[in-house]
Design a protein around this motif. Structure first.
Motif, PDB file in Angstrom:
ATOM      1  N   GLY A 351       0.814  -1.205   0.000  1.00 13.88           N
ATOM      2  CA  GLY A 351       0.000   0.000   0.000  1.00 13.88           C
ATOM      3  C   GLY A 351       0.846   1.253   0.000  1.00 13.88           C
ATOM      4  O   GLY A 351       2.074   1.209  -0.143  1.00 13.88           O
ATOM      5  N   LYS A 352       0.167   2.396   0.210  1.00 12.89           N
ATOM      6  CA  LYS A 352       0.822   3.697   0.158  1.00 12.89           C
ATOM      7  C   LYS A 352       0.300   4.585   1.282  1.00 12.89           C
ATOM      8  O   LYS A 352      -0.811   4.400   1.777  1.00 12.89           O
ATOM      9  N   MET A 353       1.124   5.569   1.655  1.00 11.67           N
ATOM     10  CA  MET A 353       0.683   6.591   2.598  1.00 11.67           C
ATOM     11  C   MET A 353       1.336   7.907   2.213  1.00 11.67           C
ATOM     12  O   MET A 353       2.402   7.927   1.574  1.00 11.67           O
ATOM     13  N   MET A 354       0.701   9.014   2.605  1.00 14.50           N
ATOM     14  CA  MET A 354       1.214  10.332   2.225  1.00 14.50           C
ATOM     15  C   MET A 354       0.956  11.327   3.355  1.00 14.50           C
ATOM     16  O   MET A 354       0.188  11.060   4.288  1.00 14.50           O
ATOM     17  N   ALA A 355       1.624  12.485   3.255  1.00 17.13           N
ATOM     18  CA  ALA A 355       1.417  13.570   4.212  1.00 17.13           C
ATOM     19  C   ALA A 355       1.875  14.875   3.578  1.00 17.13           C
ATOM     20  O   ALA A 355       2.473  14.881   2.495  1.00 17.13           O
ATOM     21  N   GLY A 356       1.589  15.979   4.276  1.00 17.50           N
ATOM     22  CA  GLY A 356       2.010  17.291   3.801  1.00 17.50           C
ATOM     23  C   GLY A 356       3.217  17.792   4.561  1.00 17.50           C
ATOM     24  O   GLY A 356       3.963  17.024   5.173  1.00 17.50           O
ATOM     25  N   THR A 357       3.424  19.092   4.528  1.00 18.20           N
ATOM     26  CA  THR A 357       4.539  19.723   5.219  1.00 18.20           C
ATOM     27  C   THR A 357       4.517  19.380   6.706  1.00 18.20           C
ATOM     28  O   THR A 357       3.458  19.341   7.326  1.00 18.20           O
ATOM     29  N   TYR A 358       5.690  19.155   7.284  1.00 15.41           N
ATOM     30  CA  TYR A 358       5.808  18.797   8.702  1.00 15.41           C
ATOM     31  C   TYR A 358       5.120  17.471   9.024  1.00 15.41           C
ATOM     32  O   TYR A 358       4.796  17.211  10.174  1.00 15.41           O
ATOM     33  N   SER A 359       4.820  16.663   7.990  1.00 16.36           N
ATOM     34  CA  SER A 359       4.066  15.404   8.126  1.00 16.36           C
ATOM     35  C   SER A 359       2.652  15.653   8.646  1.00 16.36           C
ATOM     36  O   SER A 359       2.035  14.766   9.249  1.00 16.36           O
ATOM     37  N   ARG A 360       2.128  16.839   8.381  1.00 15.42           N
ATOM     38  CA  ARG A 360       0.745  17.129   8.760  1.00 15.42           C
ATOM     39  C   ARG A 360      -0.213  16.302   7.900  1.00 15.42           C
ATOM     40  O   ARG A 360       0.083  15.946   6.773  1.00 15.42           O
ATOM     41  N   ASN A 361      -1.396  16.056   8.468  1.00 13.03           N
ATOM     42  CA  ASN A 361      -2.471  15.366   7.767  1.00 13.03           C
ATOM     43  C   ASN A 361      -2.009  14.050   7.132  1.00 13.03           C
ATOM     44  O   ASN A 361      -2.172  13.836   5.926  1.00 13.03           O
ATOM     45  N   PRO A 362      -1.441  13.144   7.905  1.00 17.54           N
ATOM     46  CA  PRO A 362      -1.033  11.850   7.343  1.00 17.54           C
ATOM     47  C   PRO A 362      -2.251  11.059   6.877  1.00 17.54           C
ATOM     48  O   PRO A 362      -3.291  11.053   7.542  1.00 17.54           O
ATOM     49  N   GLN A 363      -2.111  10.397   5.733  1.00 17.08           N
ATOM     50  CA  GLN A 363      -3.233   9.663   5.151  1.00 17.08           C
ATOM     51  C   GLN A 363      -2.744   8.328   4.594  1.00 17.08           C
ATOM     52  O   GLN A 363      -1.701   8.260   3.925  1.00 17.08           O
ATOM     53  N   LEU A 364      -3.500   7.277   4.877  1.00 16.97           N
ATOM     54  CA  LEU A 364      -3.324   6.024   4.156  1.00 16.97           C
ATOM     55  C   LEU A 364      -4.110   6.130   2.852  1.00 16.97           C
ATOM     56  O   LEU A 364      -5.112   6.856   2.777  1.00 16.97           O
ATOM     57  N   LEU A 365      -3.668   5.441   1.821  1.00 13.24           N
ATOM     58  CA  LEU A 365      -4.370   5.477   0.546  1.00 13.24           C
ATOM     59  C   LEU A 365      -4.988   4.110   0.245  1.00 13.24           C
ATOM     60  O   LEU A 365      -4.330   3.083   0.437  1.00 13.24           O
ATOM     61  N   PRO A 366      -6.236   4.122  -0.254  1.00 15.01           N
ATOM     62  CA  PRO A 366      -7.106   5.295  -0.407  1.00 15.01           C
ATOM     63  C   PRO A 366      -7.389   5.953   0.942  1.00 15.01           C
ATOM     64  O   PRO A 366      -7.326   5.290   1.983  1.00 15.01           O
ATOM     65  N   THR A 367      -7.731   7.223   0.940  1.00 13.64           N
ATOM     66  CA  THR A 367      -7.839   7.988   2.185  1.00 13.64           C
ATOM     67  C   THR A 367      -8.926   7.456   3.116  1.00 13.64           C
ATOM     68  O   THR A 367      -8.896   7.731   4.322  1.00 13.64           O
ATOM     69  N   SER A 368      -9.853   6.706   2.579  1.00 16.03           N
ATOM     70  CA  SER A 368     -10.903   6.121   3.430  1.00 16.03           C
ATOM     71  C   SER A 368     -10.316   5.160   4.459  1.00 16.03           C
ATOM     72  O   SER A 368     -10.894   4.950   5.531  1.00 16.03           O
ATOM     73  N   ARG A 369      -9.151   4.577   4.157  1.00 18.93           N
ATOM     74  CA  ARG A 369      -8.506   3.647   5.091  1.00 18.93           C
ATOM     75  C   ARG A 369      -8.080   4.352   6.381  1.00 18.93           C
ATOM     76  O   ARG A 369      -8.001   3.719   7.435  1.00 18.93           O
ATOM     77  N   THR A 370      -7.795   5.639   6.286  1.00 19.88           N
ATOM     78  CA  THR A 370      -7.237   6.366   7.435  1.00 19.88           C
ATOM     79  C   THR A 370      -8.164   6.295   8.638  1.00 19.88           C
ATOM     80  O   THR A 370      -7.706   6.096   9.775  1.00 19.88           O
ATOM     81  N   LYS A 371      -9.460   6.442   8.421  1.00 20.65           N
ATOM     82  CA  LYS A 371     -10.420   6.393   9.525  1.00 20.65           C
ATOM     83  C   LYS A 371     -10.803   4.961   9.898  1.00 20.65           C
ATOM     84  O   LYS A 371     -11.216   4.702  11.025  1.00 20.65           O
ATOM     85  N   GLU A 372     -10.644   4.066   8.960  1.00 20.50           N
ATOM     86  CA  GLU A 372     -11.046   2.681   9.203  1.00 20.50           C
ATOM     87  C   GLU A 372     -10.034   1.919  10.043  1.00 20.50           C
ATOM     88  O   GLU A 372     -10.395   1.053  10.842  1.00 20.50           O
ATOM     89  N   VAL A 373      -8.749   2.235   9.871  1.00 15.30           N
ATOM     90  CA  VAL A 373      -7.681   1.466  10.513  1.00 15.30           C
ATOM     91  C   VAL A 373      -7.315   2.079  11.859  1.00 15.30           C
ATOM     92  O   VAL A 373      -7.132   3.294  11.973  1.00 15.30           O
ATOM     93  N   LYS A 374      -7.203   1.258  12.866  1.00 16.46           N
ATOM     94  CA  LYS A 374      -6.785   1.695  14.190  1.00 16.46           C
ATOM     95  C   LYS A 374      -5.522   0.940  14.586  1.00 16.46           C
ATOM     96  O   LYS A 374      -5.476  -0.287  14.542  1.00 16.46           O
ATOM     97  N   VAL A 375      -4.489   1.703  14.959  1.00 15.98           N
ATOM     98  CA  VAL A 375      -3.211   1.118  15.372  1.00 15.98           C
ATOM     99  C   VAL A 375      -2.867   1.645  16.758  1.00 15.98           C
ATOM    100  O   VAL A 375      -3.041   2.831  17.046  1.00 15.98           O
ATOM    101  N   LYS A 376      -2.387   0.770  17.608  1.00 16.21           N
ATOM    102  CA  LYS A 376      -2.027   1.155  18.964  1.00 16.21           C
ATOM    103  C   LYS A 376      -0.862   2.136  18.962  1.00 16.21           C
ATOM    104  O   LYS A 376       0.097   1.978  18.211  1.00 16.21           O
ATOM    105  N   GLN A 377      -0.963   3.174  19.808  1.00 16.26           N
ATOM    106  CA  GLN A 377       0.119   4.147  19.897  1.00 16.26           C
ATOM    107  C   GLN A 377       1.376   3.486  20.425  1.00 16.26           C
ATOM    108  O   GLN A 377       1.359   2.809  21.454  1.00 16.26           O
ATOM    109  N   LYS A 378       2.467   3.699  19.739  1.00 15.61           N
ATOM    110  CA  LYS A 378       3.745   3.083  20.074  1.00 15.61           C
ATOM    111  C   LYS A 378       4.782   4.114  20.493  1.00 15.61           C
ATOM    112  O   LYS A 378       5.624   3.844  21.346  1.00 15.61           O
ATOM    113  N   TYR A 379       4.729   5.287  19.884  1.00 13.38           N
ATOM    114  CA  TYR A 379       5.755   6.309  20.124  1.00 13.38           C
ATOM    115  C   TYR A 379       5.168   7.479  20.908  1.00 13.38           C
ATOM    116  O   TYR A 379       4.080   7.971  20.587  1.00 13.38           O
TER     117      TYR A 379
END
Length: 481
Positions: A351-379
């Motif tokens: 798959g793919k992922m993207m973001a803007g300046t300063y890594s703002r607004n990170p998105q998985l592609l397609p962007t619908s995945r971003t809200k669907e996927v939940k990952v445990k905070q690690k950092y």
């Protein structure tokens, strides 16, 4: 010894200890050792370069409430006026060398926000004095300087941070968590891009000199750079487009956009680089040749060796001058690619992922995945994100070397800066020319891949470009003296 004597002895010991402790708290800070800040103190900062970005850096430090701006230093009184008015108790100097010589016992840390060509000399001398340092991006102008400062941070045991605030943004940590969770598989290719430059590049040095502004000390501004007559509008911003002072679009935006790939993939030093650059129209028969100036646009390709977080080498693309990679097919036609002319795209085996300046607004592609996927905070997150980048450094300085983890210490910022400057080597290789017959020239550095020997810090297959690894400083300006 009888019990009374034992009791008296213990009471005297405690009394002496209390006196010693009380005395310790009022010992002047310069007696306590290099890089030490008494726990009860606020950090005393000397800021070199206090107009423009320097002014916003000062505001960032001060906002946290744990520091005092003790000294202000700038070669231009007009540019410094705003900061001088905001911090009237701070003593003002024009020359950082005089500041260091006279006041070194009266401050704990130094913030450097000058043009790129003077970063290293100001920073290195501060580190030699045992001062903690915060340096605007890019860390240095030359690869040699970046390696030197990286090693000096360990040698002098001072707290360091580069001013790429996006390194403290949640986005870079979110993308690292997505990647570690295997959401896009193993990344093999990364694209980064910017609409910079937004200043003149690819032009000839003006033939007509201009009058130096009365508030500006031109000789001090030049610092390590070769002497040239002042030209109009070079200060305060357009110096970025000239190799003597700046590092082009890569120096301006690269530290913001490449930090996330470095963190997510664990890459450090590239093994080869190649470049194509935009040219400038001069007349109908020839293109421009302006080796003093950065090009109007470029596309750089860097190869990074396999790391513990990748399955293979990683190819990283940098594009500037408004050039962008092809839109990923998973992105909707009206969805913004990156943000406002800048962005990053990771391409993995799944798959793919993207973001803007300063890594703002990170998105998985397609962007619908971003809200669907939940990952445990690690950092762990940096409180305040971009603004917290400043507070993080101040608190780390107060705590002492090695006590608080930072987002962009020189051990991270140094290799990142080297990668950008290595990309600039490939750009400059395009302008290396040799005379041919009939008054014509060849350009042997164009269309080749530069092979990098990281241990020895040199290009192995095109020696002519190694001249740009380490500049000759102007007489009277010494890096280590």
């Amino acid at each position: 010894m009888n019990e009374n004597k034992k009791g008296a002895s213990r009471r005297q010991f405690l009394k002496n200890g209390a006196l010693a402790a009380a005395g310790f708290m009022i010992v002047p800070r310069h007696v306590l050792g290099r890089g030490y800040v008494a726990p009860s103190d606020k950090l005393l900062i000397a800021s070199v370069g206090v107009g423009g970005k320097g002014a916003s850096d000062i505001a960032g430090f001060y906002k946290g409430g744990k520091c005092e701006i003790a000294f202000l230093c700038d070669v231009d009184e007009r540019r410094a006026a705003e900061s001088v008015a905001k911090f009237p108790k701070a003593k003002y100097y024009k020359d950082w060398r005089e500041l260091y010589d006279k006041e070194q016992k009266n401050f704990d840390a130094v913030s450097v926000s000058t043009p790129d060509h003077n970063h290293a000399i100001i920073t290195y001398h501060a580190m030699q004095l045992g001062k903690h340092v915060y340096v605007q991006k890019p860390l240095t102008h030359d690869i040699y300087e970046a390696r030197l400062l990286t090693e000096a941070a360990k040698q002098y045991k001072v707290v360091t941070q580069m001013g790429n605030q996006g390194a403290s943004h949640d986005g870079t940590r979110i993308m690292a968590e997505w990647y570690d969770a295997g959401l896009i598989g193993h990344v093999h290719t990364v694209y980064t891009w910017t609409n910079r430059p937004v200043w003149p590049q690819g032009i000839q040095w003006p033939a007509n000199k201009a009058e130096v502004p009365k508030t500006l000390d031109w000789d001090l501004w030049l610092g390590t750079a070769p002497y040239k007559d002042y030209i109009d509008k070079l200060v305060p911003f357009n110096w970025r487009g000239w190799w003597d002072y700046g590092t082009g679009a890569l120096g301006d935006m690269g530290c913001h956009l490449l930090e996330t790939p470095f963190r997510v993939l664990g890459i450090q030093y590239a093994k080869d680089v190649q470049a194509s650059v935009g040219t400038v129209y001069v007349d109908e028969f020839k293109q421009g040749y302006f080796p003093e100036s950065c090009p109007p646009s470029s596309h750089i390709t860097l190869t990074f060796p396999k790391t513990s977080k990748t399955k293979s080498d990683v190819t990283l693309h940098w594009m500037d001058g408004g050039i962008q990679p092809e839109r990923p097919e998973e992105l909707g036609a009206n969805e913004v690619f990156g943000d406002n002319g800048n962005g990053m795209l990771f391409i993995g085996t799944k798959g793919k992922m993207m973001a803007g300046t300063y890594s703002r607004n990170p998105q998985l592609l397609p962007t619908s995945r971003t809200k669907e996927v939940k990952v445990k905070q690690k950092y762990p997150r940096v409180v305040g994100q971009e603004e917290g980048h400043y507070t993080q450094w101040v608190e780390a300085c107060i705590a002492g070397y090695g006590k608080i983890e930072l987002s962009s210490p020189f051990e991270v910022a140094g290799p990142l800066t080297e990668a950008l400057l290595m990309a600039n080597l490939a750009i400059r290789a395009n302008d290396v020319r040799k005379p041919k017959d009939n008054g014509k020239f060849s350009f042997p550095g164009r269309g080749i891949k530069l092979l990098w020997d990281n241990d020895n810090m040199k290009v192995t297959n095109f020696d002519e470009v190694n001249q740009f690894l380490k500049r000759d400083y102007r007489q009277g300006w010494n890096l280590k003296a």
